[in-house]
Design a protein around this motif. Structure first.
Motif, PDB file in Angstrom:
ATOM      1  N   GLY A  86     -13.434  14.193  -5.939  1.00  0.00           N
ATOM      2  CA  GLY A  86     -11.999  14.350  -5.657  1.00  0.00           C
ATOM      3  C   GLY A  86     -11.668  14.859  -4.269  1.00  0.00           C
ATOM      4  O   GLY A  86     -10.516  14.731  -3.841  1.00  0.00           O
ATOM      5  N   ASN A  87     -12.623  15.406  -3.543  1.00  0.00           N
ATOM      6  CA  ASN A  87     -12.306  15.962  -2.224  1.00  0.00           C
ATOM      7  C   ASN A  87     -11.786  14.906  -1.257  1.00  0.00           C
ATOM      8  O   ASN A  87     -10.905  15.179  -0.438  1.00  0.00           O
ATOM      9  N   ALA A  88     -12.320  13.697  -1.357  1.00  0.00           N
ATOM     10  CA  ALA A  88     -11.876  12.632  -0.448  1.00  0.00           C
ATOM     11  C   ALA A  88     -10.409  12.283  -0.684  1.00  0.00           C
ATOM     12  O   ALA A  88      -9.644  12.055   0.264  1.00  0.00           O
ATOM     13  N   VAL A  89     -10.028  12.237  -1.956  1.00  0.00           N
ATOM     14  CA  VAL A  89      -8.631  11.946  -2.272  1.00  0.00           C
ATOM     15  C   VAL A  89      -7.733  13.096  -1.837  1.00  0.00           C
ATOM     16  O   VAL A  89      -6.620  12.894  -1.332  1.00  0.00           O
ATOM     17  N   ASP A  90      -8.211  14.334  -2.026  1.00  0.00           N
ATOM     18  CA  ASP A  90      -7.438  15.500  -1.580  1.00  0.00           C
ATOM     19  C   ASP A  90      -7.109  15.405  -0.099  1.00  0.00           C
ATOM     20  O   ASP A  90      -5.963  15.624   0.324  1.00  0.00           O
ATOM     21  N   ASP A  91      -8.109  15.101   0.698  1.00  0.00           N
ATOM     22  CA  ASP A  91      -7.913  15.014   2.142  1.00  0.00           C
ATOM     23  C   ASP A  91      -6.931  13.913   2.512  1.00  0.00           C
ATOM     24  O   ASP A  91      -6.121  14.052   3.438  1.00  0.00           O
ATOM     25  N   LYS A  92      -6.992  12.797   1.784  1.00  0.00           N
ATOM     26  CA  LYS A  92      -6.143  11.654   2.097  1.00  0.00           C
ATOM     27  C   LYS A  92      -4.666  11.971   1.877  1.00  0.00           C
ATOM     28  O   LYS A  92      -3.813  11.586   2.681  1.00  0.00           O
ATOM     29  N   TRP A  93      -4.359  12.660   0.807  1.00  0.00           N
ATOM     30  CA  TRP A  93      -2.969  12.850   0.425  1.00  0.00           C
ATOM     31  C   TRP A  93      -2.399  14.205   0.805  1.00  0.00           C
ATOM     32  O   TRP A  93      -1.183  14.435   0.652  1.00  0.00           O
ATOM     33  N   ASP A 137       0.878  -1.178   0.000  1.00  0.00           N
ATOM     34  CA  ASP A 137       0.000   0.000   0.000  1.00  0.00           C
ATOM     35  C   ASP A 137       0.911   1.223   0.000  1.00  0.00           C
ATOM     36  O   ASP A 137       1.535   1.546   1.010  1.00  0.00           O
ATOM     37  N   LEU A 138       1.004   1.906  -1.151  1.00  0.00           N
ATOM     38  CA  LEU A 138       1.959   3.002  -1.296  1.00  0.00           C
ATOM     39  C   LEU A 138       1.719   4.099  -0.267  1.00  0.00           C
ATOM     40  O   LEU A 138       2.668   4.665   0.282  1.00  0.00           O
ATOM     41  N   HIS A 139       0.455   4.388   0.008  1.00  0.00           N
ATOM     42  CA  HIS A 139       0.155   5.443   0.977  1.00  0.00           C
ATOM     43  C   HIS A 139       0.673   5.072   2.364  1.00  0.00           C
ATOM     44  O   HIS A 139       1.323   5.881   3.039  1.00  0.00           O
ATOM     45  N   LYS A 140       0.403   3.860   2.812  1.00  0.00           N
ATOM     46  CA  LYS A 140       0.875   3.428   4.130  1.00  0.00           C
ATOM     47  C   LYS A 140       2.405   3.389   4.182  1.00  0.00           C
ATOM     48  O   LYS A 140       3.012   3.817   5.161  1.00  0.00           O
ATOM     49  N   ASP A 141       3.017   2.877   3.108  1.00  0.00           N
ATOM     50  CA  ASP A 141       4.479   2.757   3.097  1.00  0.00           C
ATOM     51  C   ASP A 141       5.144   4.124   3.087  1.00  0.00           C
ATOM     52  O   ASP A 141       6.104   4.369   3.834  1.00  0.00           O
ATOM     53  N   LEU A 142       4.636   5.055   2.256  1.00  0.00           N
ATOM     54  CA  LEU A 142       5.216   6.397   2.209  1.00  0.00           C
ATOM     55  C   LEU A 142       4.961   7.174   3.498  1.00  0.00           C
ATOM     56  O   LEU A 142       5.802   7.958   3.937  1.00  0.00           O
ATOM     57  N   THR A 143       3.783   6.966   4.091  1.00  0.00           N
ATOM     58  CA  THR A 143       3.476   7.642   5.356  1.00  0.00           C
ATOM     59  C   THR A 143       4.437   7.212   6.446  1.00  0.00           C
ATOM     60  O   THR A 143       4.943   8.044   7.225  1.00  0.00           O
ATOM     61  N   ALA A 144       4.721   5.914   6.513  1.00  0.00           N
ATOM     62  CA  ALA A 144       5.674   5.411   7.506  1.00  0.00           C
ATOM     63  C   ALA A 144       7.074   5.956   7.234  1.00  0.00           C
ATOM     64  O   ALA A 144       7.796   6.356   8.160  1.00  0.00           O
ATOM     65  N   GLU A 145       7.446   5.997   5.957  1.00  0.00           N
ATOM     66  CA  GLU A 145       8.764   6.505   5.584  1.00  0.00           C
ATOM     67  C   GLU A 145       8.890   7.990   5.913  1.00  0.00           C
ATOM     68  O   GLU A 145       9.904   8.441   6.462  1.00  0.00           O
ATOM     69  N   LEU A 146       7.845   8.765   5.601  1.00  0.00           N
ATOM     70  CA  LEU A 146       7.882  10.203   5.880  1.00  0.00           C
ATOM     71  C   LEU A 146       7.926  10.477   7.374  1.00  0.00           C
ATOM     72  O   LEU A 146       8.636  11.378   7.826  1.00  0.00           O
ATOM     73  N   ALA A 147       7.169   9.709   8.165  1.00  0.00           N
ATOM     74  CA  ALA A 147       7.173   9.908   9.615  1.00  0.00           C
ATOM     75  C   ALA A 147       8.571   9.714  10.181  1.00  0.00           C
ATOM     76  O   ALA A 147       9.023  10.486  11.046  1.00  0.00           O
ATOM     77  N   ALA A 148       9.269   8.694   9.692  1.00  0.00           N
ATOM     78  CA  ALA A 148      10.633   8.454  10.153  1.00  0.00           C
ATOM     79  C   ALA A 148      11.570   9.562   9.693  1.00  0.00           C
ATOM     80  O   ALA A 148      12.413  10.040  10.461  1.00  0.00           O
ATOM     81  N   GLU A 149      11.425   9.981   8.438  1.00  0.00           N
ATOM     82  CA  GLU A 149      12.258  11.064   7.916  1.00  0.00           C
ATOM     83  C   GLU A 149      12.014  12.354   8.700  1.00  0.00           C
ATOM     84  O   GLU A 149      12.952  13.072   9.044  1.00  0.00           O
ATOM     85  N   LYS A 150      10.746  12.639   8.970  1.00  0.00           N
ATOM     86  CA  LYS A 150      10.392  13.890   9.644  1.00  0.00           C
ATOM     87  C   LYS A 150      11.036  13.970  11.019  1.00  0.00           C
ATOM     88  O   LYS A 150      11.567  15.019  11.410  1.00  0.00           O
TER      89      LYS A 150
END
Length: 375
Positions: free
Chosen positions: A203-210, A141-154
């Motif tokens: 599209g609003n739902a996708v906007d909020d997600k990303w 799941d790209l969103h979950k994987d990138l979110t975890a990666e960004l949290a660590a980077e942040k």
């Protein structure tokens, strides 16, 4: 540290590291390493200064990307006693001709080669969040994987931002780190567009997600560049001082060269009589004029601008010149723009727009000034 590669391959070195061979096969690499300052990428102009040409593999230590976006790996190239070219890339045999196109621009020290080969990171490489934060395996799941990666980077970036940059290695890390975070943002942007395309009506739902993933990664990348701005400006100031002194030296040598040439011309006109002192003086004057002419050429090359940057290819951070408005006479400027709606609130915005167009004529009351920012 283990013995130098040149010794490991049967070449005897003296205490200065020079090989007792018919020719020093590492001479080109030493010259390139000196220009690169240890591990930094050579510019096109620096490559042109090197001799012999960098068209064919030279012996030495370098780093290379085996393919696009691949991690950097250490490279060693040398010639054995029979003259055969041997190339190791990441500890494995490789074709030197295929490696050389990128590696020639990236010489590294022998110590750094052995350090990275032993598992140590590159000095311009930011901390690996995968190791420091024990990131979970990819879920698909790209969103979950990138979110975890960004949290660590942040978490790691915020610690880095608390201290000013004080070394070139830290400035390089900031540039590469910003590129890494921009990569997260780019992946998020790509997937965002893929997911949103069928959902134009909703599209609003996708906007909020990303939204957070996209903006936070971009904001962190901007903060890293802003964090390195003071360091780059100091390097730029030192470079400007260096160029100024070099120009002064060139001007002084030019005056001396002109005076020497004048004396040489005068000496030629003196008849060669007696003991030949006049002839000797003329020859000496000519030699001095020739020496100063060569010295002037060296001084003029020294006065040329050198690039100021941090990071590496694809992840460079440097000062870019942005033209911004500096309002010198607000009243005069307002009068010049009196036909614009809501002049007092819009005047700075309008002046900024005019300033960014370098070919635009400036109205009375403003000037265009450069504003250097990390980018």
């Amino acid at each position: 540290m283990s013995r130098p590669l040149c010794c490991q391959n049967g070449f005897t070195c003296n205490t200065k590291g020079n090989k007792r061979m018919t020719a020093d096969q590492y001479a080109w690499w030493r010259q390139a390493l000196k220009l690169a300052g240890g591990y930094r990428e050579l510019t096109h102009d620096q490559l042109l200064l090197l001799a012999p040409s960098a068209d064919s593999p030279e012996s030495g230590f370098f780093r290379n990307r085996p393919f696009k976006d691949a991690p950097l790996v250490p490279v060693a190239i040398w010639r054995d006693a029979a003259g055969n070219v041997i190339c190791l890339q990441g500890g494995k045999e490789a074709e030197a001709d295929k490696v050389w196109n990128y590696a020639c621009r990236n010489p590294i020290s022998e110590a750094l080669y052995h350090s990275v080969t032993a598992g140590e990171p590159w000095p311009d490489e930011p901390p690996s969040v995968a190791k420091e934060h024990n990131l979970p395996p990819k879920t698909g799941d790209l969103h979950k994987d990138l979110t975890a990666e960004l949290a660590a980077e942040k978490e790691t970036v915020e610690g880095f931002l608390k201290k000013p940059i004080s070394t070139q290695e830290q400035a390089d890390q900031a540039g590469v780190w910003a590129k890494r975070l921009s990569g997260i943002a780019n992946k998020a942007d790509e997937q965002f567009n893929v997911e949103k395309r069928p959902w134009l009506d909703g599209g609003n739902a996708v906007d909020d997600k990303w939204r957070d993933l996209r903006t936070d990664s971009k904001d962190l990348a901007k903060k890293l560049k802003k964090h390195g701005e003071a360091w780059l400006k100091e390097l730029d100031r030192l470079e400007q001082d260096r160029q100024r002194k070099a120009r002064e030296d060139a001007a002084r040598i030019q005056r001396e060269a002109a005076e020497a040439a004048r004396k040489a011309d005068e000496a030629k006109a003196v008849p060669s009589v007696g003991t030949g002192l006049a002839t000797d003086f003329a020859a000496e004057a000519a030699r001095e004029a020739d020496r100063l002419a060569h010295q002037l050429a060296d001084a003029e090359r020294e006065a040329q601008a050198r690039p100021v940057f941090a990071g590496r290819t694809g992840a460079k951070m440097s000062l870019h010149t942005y033209w911004v408005a500096n309002i010198t006479d607000y009243g005069a400027l307002v009068m010049a723009l009196k036909d614009e709606p809501e002049v007092r609130e819009a005047v700075q915005k309008i002046a900024g727009r005019i300033a960014r167009n370098k070919d635009a004529a400036l109205p009375a009351g403003m000037e265009r000034v450069p504003d250097k920012r990390a980018a």
